[in-house]
Scaffold this motif. Sequence first.
Motif, short mmCIF file in Angstrom:
data_model
loop_
_atom_site.label_atom_id
_atom_site.label_comp_id
_atom_site.label_asym_id
_atom_site.label_seq_id
_atom_site.Cartn_x
_atom_site.Cartn_y
_atom_site.Cartn_z
N VAL A 1 0.86 -1.18 0.00
CA VAL A 1 0.00 0.00 0.00
C VAL A 1 0.90 1.23 0.00
O VAL A 1 1.79 1.33 0.84
CB VAL A 1 -0.91 0.00 1.25
N PRO A 2 0.71 2.14 -0.93
CA PRO A 2 1.53 3.36 -0.93
C PRO A 2 1.40 4.10 0.40
O PRO A 2 0.32 4.16 0.99
CB PRO A 2 0.96 4.19 -2.08
N GLU A 3 2.50 4.65 0.89
CA GLU A 3 2.53 5.29 2.20
C GLU A 3 1.55 6.45 2.29
O GLU A 3 0.93 6.67 3.32
CB GLU A 3 3.95 5.78 2.52
N THR B 1 -4.20 9.18 6.51
CA THR B 1 -5.50 9.82 6.38
C THR B 1 -6.12 9.96 7.77
O THR B 1 -5.73 9.26 8.71
CB THR B 1 -6.46 9.00 5.50
N SER B 2 -7.06 10.86 7.88
CA SER B 2 -7.74 11.01 9.18
C SER B 2 -8.55 9.76 9.50
O SER B 2 -8.67 9.40 10.67
CB SER B 2 -8.64 12.26 9.17
N GLU C 1 -7.63 6.72 8.85
CA GLU C 1 -6.66 5.76 9.39
C GLU C 1 -6.28 6.15 10.82
O GLU C 1 -6.15 5.29 11.69
CB GLU C 1 -5.42 5.71 8.50
N LEU C 2 -6.15 7.45 11.07
CA LEU C 2 -5.84 7.93 12.43
C LEU C 2 -6.91 7.47 13.41
O LEU C 2 -6.60 6.91 14.47
CB LEU C 2 -5.73 9.45 12.45
N PHE C 3 -8.17 7.69 13.08
CA PHE C 3 -9.24 7.33 14.00
C PHE C 3 -9.44 5.82 14.09
O PHE C 3 -9.84 5.31 15.14
CB PHE C 3 -10.54 8.05 13.62
N ARG C 4 -9.14 5.10 13.02
CA ARG C 4 -9.19 3.64 13.09
C ARG C 4 -8.16 3.14 14.10
O ARG C 4 -8.46 2.32 14.98
CB ARG C 4 -8.94 3.01 11.72
N LEU C 5 -6.95 3.68 14.01
CA LEU C 5 -5.90 3.28 14.95
C LEU C 5 -6.21 3.76 16.37
O LEU C 5 -5.95 3.06 17.34
CB LEU C 5 -4.54 3.84 14.50
#
Length: 112
Positions: A32-34, A39-40, A42-46
């Motif tokens: 997956v390209p960095e 993304t926001s 991805e931030l909230f998923r983490l």
Amino acid sequence: MANDINVQKTVFGNVDFLKVVDTSFKTFTQPVPEEDLDTSEELFRLYDKLYYSIDVTGETNSHEYLVKKSSELLTFDRVTEDIQPLLDEIAQLREENLSQAQQIITLETNII
């Protein structure tokens, strides 16, 4: 006591090896390209995934740090409509407490 063990070895040439052994990758996914990871979403998923493993307090890497950092962007009144009535009630109760304490002192001095 000595037992003879026969070992048999099969050797394949380059052409035969590729016919016998599958050298393609079947379990790996495309990288997956960095820039797609930052993304926001991805931030909230983490954040949801790691919520309970994050320290509550601390200078960095804590919930306290996140609140302080986010508060730099937000401008909101510390005293909101929900809190002000409670503060008014506390002030009123303090006045009543002071008045009753004064009455107690007055009654005690009259008895003496």
